[in-house]
Scaffold this motif. Structure first.
Motif, PDB file in Angstrom:
ATOM      1  N   MET A  38       0.855  -1.186   0.000  1.00 16.06           N
ATOM      2  CA  MET A  38       0.000   0.000   0.000  1.00 16.06           C
ATOM      3  C   MET A  38       0.892   1.237   0.000  1.00 16.06           C
ATOM      4  N   SER A  39       1.753   1.346  -1.013  1.00 19.37           N
ATOM      5  CA  SER A  39       2.685   2.469  -1.116  1.00 19.37           C
ATOM      6  C   SER A  39       3.530   2.592   0.144  1.00 19.37           C
ATOM      7  N   GLY A  40       3.900   1.439   0.701  1.00 21.85           N
ATOM      8  CA  GLY A  40       4.747   1.447   1.882  1.00 21.85           C
ATOM      9  C   GLY A  40       4.039   1.881   3.149  1.00 21.85           C
ATOM     10  N   ARG A  41       2.727   1.724   3.194  1.00 25.01           N
ATOM     11  CA  ARG A  41       1.974   2.161   4.379  1.00 25.01           C
ATOM     12  C   ARG A  41       2.061   1.107   5.462  1.00 25.01           C
ATOM     13  N   PHE A  42       2.768   1.445   6.501  1.00 24.79           N
ATOM     14  CA  PHE A  42       2.918   0.572   7.655  1.00 24.79           C
ATOM     15  C   PHE A  42       2.592   1.385   8.895  1.00 24.79           C
ATOM     16  N   PRO A  43       2.289   0.769   9.997  1.00 21.13           N
ATOM     17  CA  PRO A  43       2.256  -0.678  10.240  1.00 21.13           C
ATOM     18  C   PRO A  43       1.014  -1.334   9.648  1.00 21.13           C
ATOM     19  N   CYS A  44       1.103  -2.671   9.521  1.00 20.74           N
ATOM     20  CA  CYS A  44      -0.033  -3.442   9.043  1.00 20.74           C
ATOM     21  C   CYS A  44      -0.023  -4.826   9.691  1.00 20.74           C
ATOM     22  N   ILE A  45      -1.149  -5.526   9.522  1.00 18.45           N
ATOM     23  CA  ILE A  45      -1.344  -6.850  10.127  1.00 18.45           C
ATOM     24  C   ILE A  45      -1.715  -7.831   9.023  1.00 18.45           C
ATOM     25  N   VAL A  46      -1.141  -9.038   9.105  1.00 15.38           N
ATOM     26  CA  VAL A  46      -1.506 -10.124   8.206  1.00 15.38           C
ATOM     27  C   VAL A  46      -1.920 -11.319   9.066  1.00 15.38           C
ATOM     28  N   VAL A  47      -3.051 -11.936   8.726  1.00 15.95           N
ATOM     29  CA  VAL A  47      -3.594 -13.072   9.472  1.00 15.95           C
ATOM     30  C   VAL A  47      -3.606 -14.300   8.571  1.00 15.95           C
ATOM     31  N   ARG A  48      -3.101 -15.416   9.099  1.00 15.22           N
ATOM     32  CA  ARG A  48      -3.116 -16.678   8.352  1.00 15.22           C
ATOM     33  C   ARG A  48      -3.577 -17.813   9.256  1.00 15.22           C
ATOM     34  N   ARG A  49      -4.396 -18.688   8.698  1.00 13.46           N
ATOM     35  CA  ARG A  49      -4.732 -19.932   9.399  1.00 13.46           C
ATOM     36  C   ARG A  49      -3.675 -20.962   9.013  1.00 13.46           C
ATOM     37  N   GLN A  50      -2.927 -21.441   9.986  1.00 13.32           N
ATOM     38  CA  GLN A  50      -1.838 -22.374   9.727  1.00 13.32           C
ATOM     39  C   GLN A  50      -2.305 -23.828   9.724  1.00 13.32           C
ATOM     40  N   SER A  51      -3.164 -24.162  10.638  1.00 14.43           N
ATOM     41  CA  SER A  51      -3.658 -25.534  10.736  1.00 14.43           C
ATOM     42  C   SER A  51      -4.929 -25.530  11.561  1.00 14.43           C
ATOM     43  N   GLY A  52      -5.550 -26.682  11.657  1.00 13.14           N
ATOM     44  CA  GLY A  52      -6.750 -26.797  12.466  1.00 13.14           C
ATOM     45  C   GLY A  52      -7.600 -27.953  12.012  1.00 13.14           C
ATOM     46  N   GLY A  53      -8.653 -28.184  12.743  1.00 14.59           N
ATOM     47  CA  GLY A  53      -9.550 -29.265  12.386  1.00 14.59           C
ATOM     48  C   GLY A  53     -10.675 -29.418  13.373  1.00 14.59           C
ATOM     49  N   MET A  69      -3.676 -19.877  14.468  1.00 16.46           N
ATOM     50  CA  MET A  69      -3.790 -18.641  13.699  1.00 16.46           C
ATOM     51  C   MET A  69      -2.510 -17.826  13.869  1.00 16.46           C
ATOM     52  N   GLU A  70      -1.856 -17.546  12.755  1.00 13.78           N
ATOM     53  CA  GLU A  70      -0.631 -16.755  12.774  1.00 13.78           C
ATOM     54  C   GLU A  70      -0.995 -15.305  12.503  1.00 13.78           C
ATOM     55  N   VAL A  71      -0.542 -14.417  13.388  1.00 10.66           N
ATOM     56  CA  VAL A  71      -0.798 -12.989  13.225  1.00 10.66           C
ATOM     57  C   VAL A  71       0.556 -12.289  13.120  1.00 10.66           C
ATOM     58  N   GLU A  72       0.761 -11.607  12.002  1.00  9.12           N
ATOM     59  CA  GLU A  72       2.014 -10.907  11.756  1.00  9.12           C
ATOM     60  C   GLU A  72       1.809  -9.408  11.900  1.00  9.12           C
ATOM     61  N   SER A  73       2.735  -8.766  12.606  1.00  9.88           N
ATOM     62  CA  SER A  73       2.753  -7.311  12.751  1.00  9.88           C
ATOM     63  C   SER A  73       3.940  -6.783  11.958  1.00  9.88           C
ATOM     64  N   TRP A  74       3.668  -6.004  10.913  1.00 14.88           N
ATOM     65  CA  TRP A  74       4.705  -5.443  10.038  1.00 14.88           C
ATOM     66  C   TRP A  74       4.829  -3.954  10.313  1.00 14.88           C
ATOM     67  N   ALA A  75       6.078  -3.455  10.365  1.00 11.24           N
ATOM     68  CA  ALA A  75       6.296  -2.025  10.607  1.00 11.24           C
ATOM     69  C   ALA A  75       7.668  -1.617  10.083  1.00 11.24           C
ATOM     70  N   ILE A  76       7.936  -0.310  10.096  1.00  5.88           N
ATOM     71  CA  ILE A  76       9.218   0.183   9.594  1.00  5.88           C
ATOM     72  C   ILE A  76      10.268   0.296  10.691  1.00  5.88           C
ATOM     73  N   SER A  77       9.924  -0.127  11.908  1.00  4.91           N
ATOM     74  CA  SER A  77      10.921  -0.197  12.983  1.00  4.91           C
ATOM     75  C   SER A  77      10.638  -1.425  13.838  1.00  4.91           C
ATOM     76  N   ARG A  78      11.657  -1.970  14.446  1.00  4.57           N
ATOM     77  CA  ARG A  78      11.502  -3.125  15.338  1.00  4.57           C
ATOM     78  C   ARG A  78      10.573  -2.760  16.490  1.00  4.57           C
ATOM     79  N   ALA A  79      10.750  -1.583  17.059  1.00  2.00           N
ATOM     80  CA  ALA A  79       9.922  -1.165  18.196  1.00  2.00           C
ATOM     81  C   ALA A  79       8.446  -1.094  17.812  1.00  2.00           C
TER      82      ALA A  79
END
Length: 144
Positions: A38-53, A69-79
């Motif tokens: 998104m034109s480098g728009r951070f922070p953002c979140i990505v959600v993935r279902r890894q497994s289940g049943g 459920m894997e939840v990723e937090s993406w940003a332009i700094s570690r903090a």
């Protein structure tokens, strides 16, 4: 049948401490499966279902399912990535008997966070890297 990924995204987009960071409504930077450039728009979140049943009994399916459920937090700094991960962790594990959208949960526990750095073209305010903090949540919920 409950869509746990959609329910989790709805929960994240309905939590004010999260929307204060990633935006709200249709413009919220929170997506299933992969992050959208998104034109480098951070922070953002990505959600993935890894497994289940399904939980099965001698009489057949119990109506209870589990998912990793894997939840990723993406940003332009570690903090910033670590901070967003902490906000998400608090939101998802703070309620005794949570409900995400129309899905009733029996349990939501967080595993340890893992960190990663991705090289990328420099974004405004960035050192040329994108930082990622990833947490897997083990979710038990009513699938009906």
């Amino acid at each position: 049948m409950a869509d746990i990924t959609a329910a989790l995204i709805t929960k994240l987009k309905a939590t004010s401490s999260i929307t204060a960071v990633v935006g709200s409504g249709d413009s919220a930077r929170c997506w299933p499966d992969k992050w959208k450039e998104m034109s480098g728009r951070f922070p953002c979140i990505v959600v993935r279902r890894q497994s289940g049943g399904q939980d099965l009994t001698l009489l057949g399916p119990s109506g209870i399912e589990s998912a990793a459920m894997e939840v990723e937090s993406w940003a332009i700094s570690r903090a910033a990535a670590d901070s967003l991960d902490g906000i998400i962790r608090t939101a998802l594990t703070a309620t005794a008997k949570p409900q995400w959208d129309s899905v009733y949960l029996s349990e939501c526990t967080a595993g340890p966070a893992s960190i990663d750095t991705q090289e990328s073209p420099p974004n405004e305010g960035s050192d040329g890297s994108i930082y990622l903090t990833r947490t897997t949540y083990n979710v038990v919920y009513n699938a009906t």
